[in-house]
Structure formats: C-alpha cells, structure tokens
Write a protein that holds these residues in place. Structure first.
Motif, PDB file in Angstrom:
ATOM      1  N   LEU A 111       0.823  -1.210   0.000  1.00 39.06           N
ATOM      2  CA  LEU A 111       0.000   0.000   0.000  1.00 39.06           C
ATOM      3  C   LEU A 111       0.857   1.260   0.000  1.00 39.06           C
ATOM      4  O   LEU A 111       0.533   2.241  -0.676  1.00 39.06           O
ATOM      5  CB  LEU A 111      -0.940   0.003   1.206  1.00 39.06           C
ATOM      6  N   LEU A 112       1.954   1.228   0.735  1.00 39.42           N
ATOM      7  CA  LEU A 112       2.834   2.399   0.767  1.00 39.42           C
ATOM      8  C   LEU A 112       3.490   2.631  -0.593  1.00 39.42           C
ATOM      9  O   LEU A 112       3.718   3.779  -0.999  1.00 39.42           O
ATOM     10  CB  LEU A 112       3.892   2.236   1.861  1.00 39.42           C
ATOM     11  N   ARG A 113       3.786   1.549  -1.321  1.00 32.88           N
ATOM     12  CA  ARG A 113       4.307   1.706  -2.683  1.00 32.88           C
ATOM     13  C   ARG A 113       3.266   2.377  -3.570  1.00 32.88           C
ATOM     14  O   ARG A 113       3.591   3.260  -4.378  1.00 32.88           O
ATOM     15  CB  ARG A 113       4.687   0.343  -3.272  1.00 32.88           C
ATOM     16  N   THR A 114       2.010   1.948  -3.404  1.00 31.76           N
ATOM     17  CA  THR A 114       0.943   2.561  -4.191  1.00 31.76           C
ATOM     18  C   THR A 114       0.824   4.042  -3.864  1.00 31.76           C
ATOM     19  O   THR A 114       0.652   4.876  -4.752  1.00 31.76           O
ATOM     20  CB  THR A 114      -0.402   1.856  -3.918  1.00 31.76           C
ATOM     21  N   ARG A 115       0.926   4.378  -2.577  1.00 30.04           N
ATOM     22  CA  ARG A 115       0.876   5.792  -2.181  1.00 30.04           C
ATOM     23  C   ARG A 115       2.002   6.577  -2.860  1.00 30.04           C
ATOM     24  O   ARG A 115       1.775   7.660  -3.409  1.00 30.04           O
ATOM     25  CB  ARG A 115       0.992   5.917  -0.670  1.00 30.04           C
ATOM     26  N   GLY A 116       3.203   6.032  -2.844  1.00 25.36           N
ATOM     27  CA  GLY A 116       4.323   6.710  -3.475  1.00 25.36           C
ATOM     28  C   GLY A 116       4.113   6.913  -4.964  1.00 25.36           C
ATOM     29  O   GLY A 116       4.427   7.978  -5.514  1.00 25.36           O
ATOM     30  N   LEU A 117       3.564   5.906  -5.636  1.00 27.73           N
ATOM     31  CA  LEU A 117       3.326   6.017  -7.074  1.00 27.73           C
ATOM     32  C   LEU A 117       2.237   7.041  -7.375  1.00 27.73           C
ATOM     33  O   LEU A 117       2.344   7.811  -8.337  1.00 27.73           O
ATOM     34  CB  LEU A 117       2.950   4.651  -7.642  1.00 27.73           C
ATOM     35  N   LEU A 118       1.189   7.062  -6.569  1.00 30.52           N
ATOM     36  CA  LEU A 118       0.117   8.026  -6.799  1.00 30.52           C
ATOM     37  C   LEU A 118       0.593   9.447  -6.531  1.00 30.52           C
ATOM     38  O   LEU A 118       0.177  10.384  -7.226  1.00 30.52           O
ATOM     39  CB  LEU A 118      -1.101   7.688  -5.933  1.00 30.52           C
ATOM     40  N   ARG A 119       1.453   9.612  -5.568  1.00 31.79           N
ATOM     41  CA  ARG A 119       2.008  10.945  -5.326  1.00 31.79           C
ATOM     42  C   ARG A 119       2.897  11.373  -6.490  1.00 31.79           C
ATOM     43  O   ARG A 119       2.880  12.537  -6.909  1.00 31.79           O
ATOM     44  CB  ARG A 119       2.797  10.949  -4.016  1.00 31.79           C
ATOM     45  N   ALA A 120       3.685  10.436  -7.006  1.00 31.35           N
ATOM     46  CA  ALA A 120       4.535  10.749  -8.154  1.00 31.35           C
ATOM     47  C   ALA A 120       3.685  11.066  -9.378  1.00 31.35           C
ATOM     48  O   ALA A 120       4.035  11.922 -10.201  1.00 31.35           O
ATOM     49  CB  ALA A 120       5.476   9.581  -8.447  1.00 31.35           C
ATOM     50  N   ALA A 121       2.546  10.392  -9.504  1.00 35.10           N
ATOM     51  CA  ALA A 121       1.672  10.599 -10.664  1.00 35.10           C
ATOM     52  C   ALA A 121       1.036  11.981 -10.665  1.00 35.10           C
ATOM     53  O   ALA A 121       0.633  12.478 -11.726  1.00 35.10           O
ATOM     54  CB  ALA A 121       0.582   9.531 -10.693  1.00 35.10           C
ATOM     55  N   ALA A 122       0.957  12.608  -9.497  1.00 36.31           N
ATOM     56  CA  ALA A 122       0.324  13.926  -9.413  1.00 36.31           C
ATOM     57  C   ALA A 122       1.021  14.937 -10.308  1.00 36.31           C
ATOM     58  O   ALA A 122       0.384  15.863 -10.834  1.00 36.31           O
ATOM     59  CB  ALA A 122       0.310  14.414  -7.966  1.00 36.31           C
ATOM     60  N   ASP A 123       2.321  14.772 -10.507  1.00 31.69           N
ATOM     61  CA  ASP A 123       3.092  15.718 -11.318  1.00 31.69           C
ATOM     62  C   ASP A 123       3.611  15.104 -12.613  1.00 31.69           C
ATOM     63  O   ASP A 123       4.465  15.691 -13.280  1.00 31.69           O
ATOM     64  CB  ASP A 123       4.282  16.247 -10.507  1.00 31.69           C
TER      65      ASP A 123
END
Length: 219
Positions: A111-123
């Motif tokens: 789940l934390l990996r998914t959070r990191g990817l979604l945060r990266a996807a924001a930009d």
C-alpha cells in the motif's frame, strides 16, 4: 468458482521479471521521481538488459503497471470466489475489505508503494495515464465477474454501472488516502475510505429489479 489454467513455467518467469522491473521502477520513482529516473536505471536496478525492459514495457512509466494492477487482480479474484447469488454490495464490501487489509508487513509495504506512485503521478501525466488505464482495464474485467454473481437477473447496463462505480470507489479512496499521512489501518485507511465510497454508491448496486419495480408502481 471459476477455474483457470495454470500458468506455464515461461509465463511465470515472464511475470516474475515484469514484477522485478515494476518494483525497481517504483523504488526509483519514490526517491527520484519519474523525471529523475531513466529506463536504463530501472533496468540496471532490476538486473535486466535494457532490451529486456523494452520487450515488456513501452515506457518507464508503463513499467509500474503490474504493481498498480496487482490490487485490482487480488480483489477481483476474491469476487470470483464468492458464491453466485451473494448480494452484490456484500460481495463487493467483503472483497474490498480483504484486498485492502494489511495483516502483515508485506501488505503494508504494498500500500505504501501505491501511495508513493500516486504521489509521483500527481506531477507526471504519463504516470497518471498508466494509473487510469489500469483502472479502466480492471473495470472491464470486473463486468463478467459481477454478471456471474448477479446471475440470470443481470442486465448489461446495471452490471457495467456497478463495475464502474466499484472501480471508481476504490480508485478515489486510494487517491484520497495518498494525499494524506493516514496509516494503512484505521478510519482513514484505504479500506475504510473504500468502504465509505461503496456505501455511498450502494443504491446502484441493489438487487436487480427492485428499483425498476418501484418505478413501475409509481407510474
């Protein structure tokens, strides 16, 4: 419960290599961002040749698609295991609760990996496009699973609507959680947020015919 043919050794090796590349890409994106990461660096981190990377993925952003799709595959498998005739809201809520649960450290890390990817996807528009594509593919694969659960009363429009609503409920829950510092458990966890979203959408997933019958009586 549906049966599926076992994957061949070649298919398992291919999937394992793709997952190794996906993990490498996720780690680099989390620390450097997509802009600061190259396909060559991802391949090197995964221990594969660059030509192998491009055999499986079209771009560096596309490399994380196996990780993003993993959660959808897991909860769809849980739905496939549900008994036909199980009320749809109940089946969906049970599957989401189990799929987003964090009973061990590996589930927390996922789940934390998914959070990191979604945060990266924001930009990063290309990474966002991969995320949206994975969700669209998940929605399409969910339709026959829900149709089997609903059974002979299934209607194409309602099944597609339920598949879209359920997929978006989880997507929005994960995106909302990724924008916070909330933990993987508790009232603001992905599982709790996804269940709240599903509860708001439960009206479109009531047993088929009930709403139509009510409409007919009103007329």
């Amino acid at each position: 419960m549906s049966t599926k043919p076992s994957a061949t050794l070649t298919e398992r090796r291919k999937a394992a290599t793709q997952l190794d590349i996906a993990h490498a890409a996720a780690e680099l994106f989390a620390t450097r961002g997509p802009d600061g990461t190259t396909a060559e660096e991802i391949a090197r981190r995964a221990g594969v040749a660059l030509r192998t990377f491009y055999r499986y993925f079209r771009s560096k952003q596309d490399a994380v698609s196996p990780l993003l799709a993993d959660g959808a595959d897991r909860w769809r498998s849980l739905l496939e295991a549900a008994e036909p005739g199980t009320p749809l809201p109940q089946a969906l809520e049970n599957a989401v609760s189990q799929a987003l649960a964090t009973p061990d450290d590996e589930a927390v890390r996922a789940l934390l990996r998914t959070r990191g990817l979604l945060r990266a996807a924001a930009d990063d528009p290309a990474l966002r496009a991969v995320w949206y594509r994975v969700n669209q593919e998940s929605e399409e694969r969910l339709v026959p699973v829900l149709a089997r659960l609903v059974g002979q009363d299934a209607r194409s429009l309602e099944v597609r609507l339920a598949a879209a609503a359920a997929t978006d409920a989880i997507r929005i829950a994960l995106e909302t959680w990724a924008g916070t510092e909330a933990g993987t458990q508790g009232p603001d966890s992905p599982a709790a947020l996804a269940l709240r979203c599903l509860h708001r959408l439960v009206g479109v997933m009531e047993p088929w015919g009930r709403q139509e019958a009510a409409g007919a009586e009103a007329r």
